[in-house]
Design an enzyme around this catalytic site. Structure first.
Site, short mmCIF file in Angstrom:
data_model
loop_
_atom_site.label_atom_id
_atom_site.label_comp_id
_atom_site.label_asym_id
_atom_site.label_seq_id
_atom_site.Cartn_x
_atom_site.Cartn_y
_atom_site.Cartn_z
N GLN A 12 3.78 -8.30 -1.24
CA GLN A 12 3.86 -9.22 -0.57
C GLN A 12 3.47 -10.65 -1.17
OE1 GLN A 12 0.27 -9.28 2.27
NE2 GLN A 12 1.92 -9.71 3.86
N SER B 105 0.77 -1.21 0.13
CA SER B 105 -0.19 0.05 0.10
C SER B 105 0.87 1.09 0.01
CB SER B 105 -1.09 -0.05 1.00
OG SER B 105 -0.36 -0.09 2.30
N THR B 106 1.95 1.09 0.44
CA THR B 106 2.94 2.19 0.61
C THR B 106 3.29 2.97 -0.73
OG1 THR B 106 3.99 1.54 2.66
CG2 THR B 106 5.17 3.28 1.42
N THR C 148 10.93 -11.58 -11.13
CA THR C 148 11.00 -10.40 -11.94
C THR C 148 9.73 -9.61 -11.53
OG1 THR C 148 12.38 -11.21 -13.83
CG2 THR C 148 11.05 -9.36 -14.22
N GLU D 190 7.67 -5.83 -11.99
CA GLU D 190 7.34 -4.84 -12.67
C GLU D 190 6.45 -3.57 -11.79
OE1 GLU D 190 4.89 -2.17 -15.55
OE2 GLU D 190 3.96 -3.97 -14.55
#
EC number: 3.5.4.13
Length: 188
Positions: A156, A112-113, A135, A137
């Site tokens: 997460q 969320s940050t 990987t 994105e």
């Protein structure tokens, strides 16, 4: 299918090498410095971004084609931070190397940050018996440059265990991203 707890994640990492390197608690800050949290949480594992980035630039082509991707469309950066241009994206990889059990599917969600700053993290599911660096994105959906921090939490992982093993795993079918190390570009 059930979501797995911190106890299960810790046991699988320590006894079966599911996550390496593994941080067995959630790190929120070190000494007087602020960091975006990483490590084990109640029902997941917050991964860190390594210091290797590929930032997209559109100087070589007018079309992005996943079947004929031009590696020259990226600028390689090795740094503790990555600045993503407005309305652009960057690729990175996790610090952690994963070995997913045969009866587990792993889903990745952004933190969320970053989401609250207009930075979206996208990762496809980690399939049963897949292994490698993930990987990542990062899409900058804003009209301003956006910053990503290496060696801090970026996403997460949630571990879902099935009540039976799959018939054919990612490893069994020779998946094209099996064992990937570093930031891996699209393959067909």
């Amino acid at each position: 299918m059930s979501i797995k707890s911190d106890k299960w994640i810790r046991r699988m990492a320590q006894e079966h090498g599911m996550i390496e390197p593994f941080v067995e608690r959630q790190v929120r800050g070190e000494q007087d410095s602020r960091v975006i949290s990483f490590g084990v949480s109640s029902y997941g594992y917050d991964v860190r971004c390594a210091d290797e980035f590929k930032v997209f630039t559109n100087i070589n082509s007018a079309t992005v084609d996943p079947k004929n991707f031009d590696a020259g469309s990226f600028v390689d950066i090795k740094s503790d931070v990555c600045i993503i241009p407005p309305n652009s994206f960057a690729l990175a990889r996790t610090v952690e190397y994963f070995r997913i059990p045969r009866d587990v599917l792993t889903i990745c969600l952004g933190k969320s940050t970053y989401a609250r700053c207009g930075i979206i993290v996208n990762v496809t599911p980690l399939e049963p018996e897949w292994e490698g660096h993930v990987t990542l994105e990062f899409s900058n959906t804003t009209t301003l440059p956006a910053k990503i921090y290496a060696n801090e939490g970026v996403a997460q992982m949630l571990f879902l265990q099935s009540d039976e093993e799959c018939e054919v795993s990612y490893k069994d079918r020779g998946g094209k991203y099996q064992g990937q190390r570093g930031v891996t570009l699209p393959r067909t």
